[in-house]
Motif scaffolding. Sequence first.
Motif, PDB file in Angstrom:
ATOM      1  N   ARG A   1     -19.237  -9.665 -32.448  1.00  0.00           N
ATOM      2  CA  ARG A   1     -20.448  -9.306 -31.709  1.00  0.00           C
ATOM      3  C   ARG A   1     -20.114  -8.246 -30.676  1.00  0.00           C
ATOM      4  NH1 ARG A   1     -21.804 -13.015 -26.650  1.00  0.00           N
ATOM      5  NH2 ARG A   1     -22.553 -10.941 -26.092  1.00  0.00           N
TER       6      ARG A   1
ATOM      7  N   ASP B   1     -28.525  -8.557 -29.272  1.00  0.00           N
ATOM      8  CA  ASP B   1     -27.078  -8.775 -29.333  1.00  0.00           C
ATOM      9  C   ASP B   1     -26.433  -8.974 -27.969  1.00  0.00           C
ATOM     10  OD1 ASP B   1     -27.080  -8.547 -32.109  1.00  0.00           O
ATOM     11  OD2 ASP B   1     -26.958  -6.363 -32.007  1.00  0.00           O
TER      12      ASP B   1
ATOM     13  N   SER C   1     -25.993 -14.570 -27.878  1.00  0.00           N
ATOM     14  CA  SER C   1     -26.074 -13.329 -28.642  1.00  0.00           C
ATOM     15  C   SER C   1     -26.653 -13.618 -30.019  1.00  0.00           C
ATOM     16  CB  SER C   1     -24.682 -12.717 -28.784  1.00  0.00           C
ATOM     17  OG  SER C   1     -24.694 -11.586 -29.629  1.00  0.00           O
TER      18      SER C   1
END
Length: 338
Positions: free
Chosen positions: A297, A152, A115
Amino acid sequence: MPPLPLLPQVKTVLVDEDSAGQRLDNFLMRHLKGVPKTHVYRIIRSGEVRVNKGRASADSRVAAGDLVRLPPVRISERVAEKAEAMAQSITRDAPARDFPILFEDEHLIAIDKPSGVAVHGGSGVSFGVIEQLRMARPQAKFLELVHRLDRDTSGILLIAKKRSALTNLQDQFRERETGKTYLALVSGRWPANKKVLDKPLHKYLLTNKDGSEGERRVKVVAKDDPNGMPSVTLVKVRNTTSSSFTLLEVTIKTGRTHQIRVHLASEGFPIVGDDKYGDFDLNKTLLRAGKLPALKRMFLHAWRLQFNHPVTGERVELMAHLPSELETFSTHVAPTFP
């Protein structure tokens, strides 16, 4: 007066998920900056532009996985110099980096993308996976992205090592012969009987305070909306804990921009950590470690990918385990999560 610089000879561009649904003329203007609009329409009418090897009209819409042939065109000297400088800067500054390998042979590589790393440079990102991989493998004659993942989103990403493999795999993605399943943790208790989300999506741009175009966003629209792109997501409950969180296996049948994120949020179950469509108050709380580990995240991971090997035709199934930060968080949420 010297002739205008000529763009490289015939170039083929893969339509990514962010560009899916655009009119062909608008798609070309993005990729042929510095080319007069009248010339863009002329090369479309003349058939010099091809979509999947066929002629197309200016108002036809491109889809994710389409291959668009761009002919040589002349651009302004200023645009040419800027493009060359940018390309050199990206190549020069990209640090060499190898990524965890899930599968590799002489035709393709499958990596486990972390990510926070873009798949390629551009749009404010100096370099991405493909530039770093090329720097790490200077002897490689050919390395090209087969598809893409959001910056992401972590998980399985395919890179072709031969043009024949690239074309074959892109055809599979375009014809929906691949199987793509993600793991997503959502806020709330997902109804087990809600298994198919068939909702058209529409991309639009936010407007900045100065009136300029801002970030891209996506929203669900009505079935009869002329701007809506058909979008289908299959959802399976993998595990749930009380009423706080649900871990989902999400399989996409279409590859629209932000499809999973928007579809789940539209049902009132945003992905945990999603900074565009999520529960922002919850996200802020989860950034700080407390009873749960901090989550910094989005909890969206490309977990499983199925495709036919481009040479042998054998069905390949790859799986990427949850990254440590997601596994740690999910274990504290419910010990039976993977």
